[in-house]
Design an enzyme around this catalytic site. Sequence first.
Site, short mmCIF file in Angstrom:
data_model
loop_
_atom_site.label_atom_id
_atom_site.label_comp_id
_atom_site.label_asym_id
_atom_site.label_seq_id
_atom_site.Cartn_x
_atom_site.Cartn_y
_atom_site.Cartn_z
N ASP A 197 -9.82 -2.71 1.04
CA ASP A 197 -10.03 -3.26 -0.31
C ASP A 197 -10.32 -2.16 -1.31
OD1 ASP A 197 -10.19 -5.21 -2.21
OD2 ASP A 197 -11.96 -6.21 -1.40
N CYS A 228 -8.96 -5.35 -6.53
CA CYS A 228 -7.65 -5.89 -6.13
C CYS A 228 -6.62 -5.53 -7.20
CB CYS A 228 -7.74 -7.40 -5.96
SG CYS A 228 -6.14 -8.16 -5.65
N ASN A 237 -15.68 -3.42 -4.52
CA ASN A 237 -16.65 -4.20 -3.76
C ASN A 237 -18.02 -3.57 -3.95
OD1 ASN A 237 -14.01 -4.28 -2.05
ND2 ASN A 237 -15.17 -6.10 -1.55
P1 HMG Z 1 7.59 -11.73 -1.46
O1 HMG Z 1 8.28 -10.72 -2.28
O2 HMG Z 1 7.53 -13.13 -1.93
O3 HMG Z 1 8.06 -11.70 0.08
O4 HMG Z 1 6.10 -11.20 -1.25
P2 HMG Z 1 9.43 -11.92 0.77
O5 HMG Z 1 9.12 -12.64 2.04
O6 HMG Z 1 10.43 -12.49 -0.17
O7 HMG Z 1 9.85 -10.41 1.14
C1 HMG Z 1 10.21 -9.48 0.13
C2 HMG Z 1 10.33 -8.10 0.78
O8 HMG Z 1 9.05 -7.69 1.29
C3 HMG Z 1 11.28 -8.06 1.96
O9 HMG Z 1 11.84 -6.76 1.99
C4 HMG Z 1 10.36 -8.22 3.15
O10 HMG Z 1 10.89 -7.70 4.33
C5 HMG Z 1 9.14 -7.45 2.70
P3 HMG Z 1 13.35 -6.48 1.53
O11 HMG Z 1 14.17 -7.29 2.49
O12 HMG Z 1 13.44 -6.99 0.10
O13 HMG Z 1 13.48 -5.00 1.65
N1 HMG Z 1 7.91 -7.92 3.34
C6 HMG Z 1 7.05 -7.13 4.01
N2 HMG Z 1 7.08 -5.81 4.28
C7 HMG Z 1 6.05 -5.33 5.02
N3 HMG Z 1 5.02 -6.11 5.46
C8 HMG Z 1 4.97 -7.41 5.20
C9 HMG Z 1 6.03 -7.97 4.45
N4 HMG Z 1 6.30 -9.23 4.02
C10 HMG Z 1 7.44 -9.18 3.34
N5 HMG Z 1 3.97 -8.16 5.64
C11 HMG Z 1 4.11 -11.01 0.08
C12 HMG Z 1 5.16 -11.95 -0.51
C13 HMG Z 1 2.97 -11.86 0.59
C14 HMG Z 1 4.74 -10.22 1.23
C15 HMG Z 1 3.65 -10.04 -1.03
O14 HMG Z 1 3.27 -10.79 -2.14
C16 HMG Z 1 2.50 -9.17 -0.61
O15 HMG Z 1 2.63 -8.32 0.26
N6 HMG Z 1 1.30 -9.38 -1.23
C17 HMG Z 1 0.10 -8.66 -0.85
C18 HMG Z 1 -0.74 -8.40 -2.07
C19 HMG Z 1 -2.03 -7.73 -1.65
O16 HMG Z 1 -2.08 -7.04 -0.64
N7 HMG Z 1 -3.08 -7.92 -2.45
C20 HMG Z 1 -4.38 -7.34 -2.16
C21 HMG Z 1 -5.06 -7.97 -0.99
S1 HMG Z 1 -5.90 -9.49 -1.38
C22 HMG Z 1 -7.42 -9.00 -2.02
O17 HMG Z 1 -7.61 -7.84 -2.28
C23 HMG Z 1 -8.51 -10.02 -2.17
C24 HMG Z 1 -9.58 -9.88 -1.07
O18 HMG Z 1 -10.16 -8.58 -1.07
C25 HMG Z 1 -10.70 -10.92 -1.29
C26 HMG Z 1 -11.21 -10.93 -2.73
O19 HMG Z 1 -11.73 -9.92 -3.20
O20 HMG Z 1 -11.04 -11.97 -3.36
C27 HMG Z 1 -8.99 -10.14 0.32
MG MG Z 2 -11.80 -7.97 -2.42
#
Ligand code: HMG
Ligand code: MG
Length: 294
Positions: A14, A238, A247
Amino acid sequence: MGRDVTIVEVGPRDGLQNEANFVETARKVELIDMLGECGFARIEATSFVSPRWVPQMADASEVMARIRRRPDVVYSVLTPNLKGFEAAVAARADEVAIFASASETFSRKNINCSIAESLERFRPLAEATRAAGIPMRGYVSCVVECPYEGPIAPDAVARLTENLLALGCREVSLGDTVGKGRPETISAMLDAVLDIAPAERLAGHYHDTNGRAGESIEISLELGLRVFDSAIAGLGGCPYAPGAEGNVDTCKVEALMERLGYRTGLDADRLQEATAFAAKFRRSKTSGAAQAGA
Ligand code: HMG
Ligand code: MG
């Protein structure tokens, strides 16, 4: 009620995910190894998300391959979908975490789907974790406030928590993503969640934008929570929550627990060393994604 508290160190994930400049893999590994010496039972090491969405975490597999694993530490990772889960298993993650949001807009900005769609997406992942015998954690973001929608209804948080537990999460971490929680909003949210889940299944994940995360933790302790997430040197935020600070700082939480008479099992001197090392990564406050208004 017990005086033992678990602090989950989430700085490497994070914290670093929000750094605009790529942190070399070797430095991430060094940080995680230093944290391993501090006494944490759980460290969130990285995330298997799309590298297009969060470039900073693109080296997740390499980080997991290179860390010096301690047998007494659970190394967990974020997995948004089955693809991420498969990579996490290949990298020998001890625990995976799925992440949903109580805000529709934040859900779309962060994982590109609605809340209902995210729960559907998590279903095959949950089945796979069960089959593989890997524990799964759940996150709820925006538990009191969303950077796009403003205040969030406590009932929405309770419903989502219930869904994540039903999917098989052993614990749900309640995220004040933007760090704007106040004692009254945090306690209203926890009251609603505690109606559907025991405190032992919940964790507090409080960002410290307004410097009030300590108060959120104190209220949570009063209501029975004993697991809190924090980041070394207060790193991060984030990328999809513009304006949010990192955090709550791990040292701040450790000192708070000490003052309140709770045991964390952490080594305060080692924490200081890790803090000095981690502080060097704090070069920027917002990532490219946040600047782009994503
Ligand atoms: P999307 O673009 O809708 O996904 O993203 P898709 O399924 O259409 O795939 C698009 C491309 O991404 C494809 O590649 C997939 O293969 C690839 P292409 O064929 O175009 O070359 N792909 C991946 N590659 C590697 N690993 C994967 C993966 N999945 C798809 N797992 C998706 C949807 C969910 C993947 C995207 O939106 C994403 O990765 N989001 C993550 C955002 C993130 O990490 N945010 C921060 C974490 S959350 C947070 O910080 C909050 C927290 O701390 C709690 C709080 O504080 O509230 C937890
Ligand atoms: Mg967080």
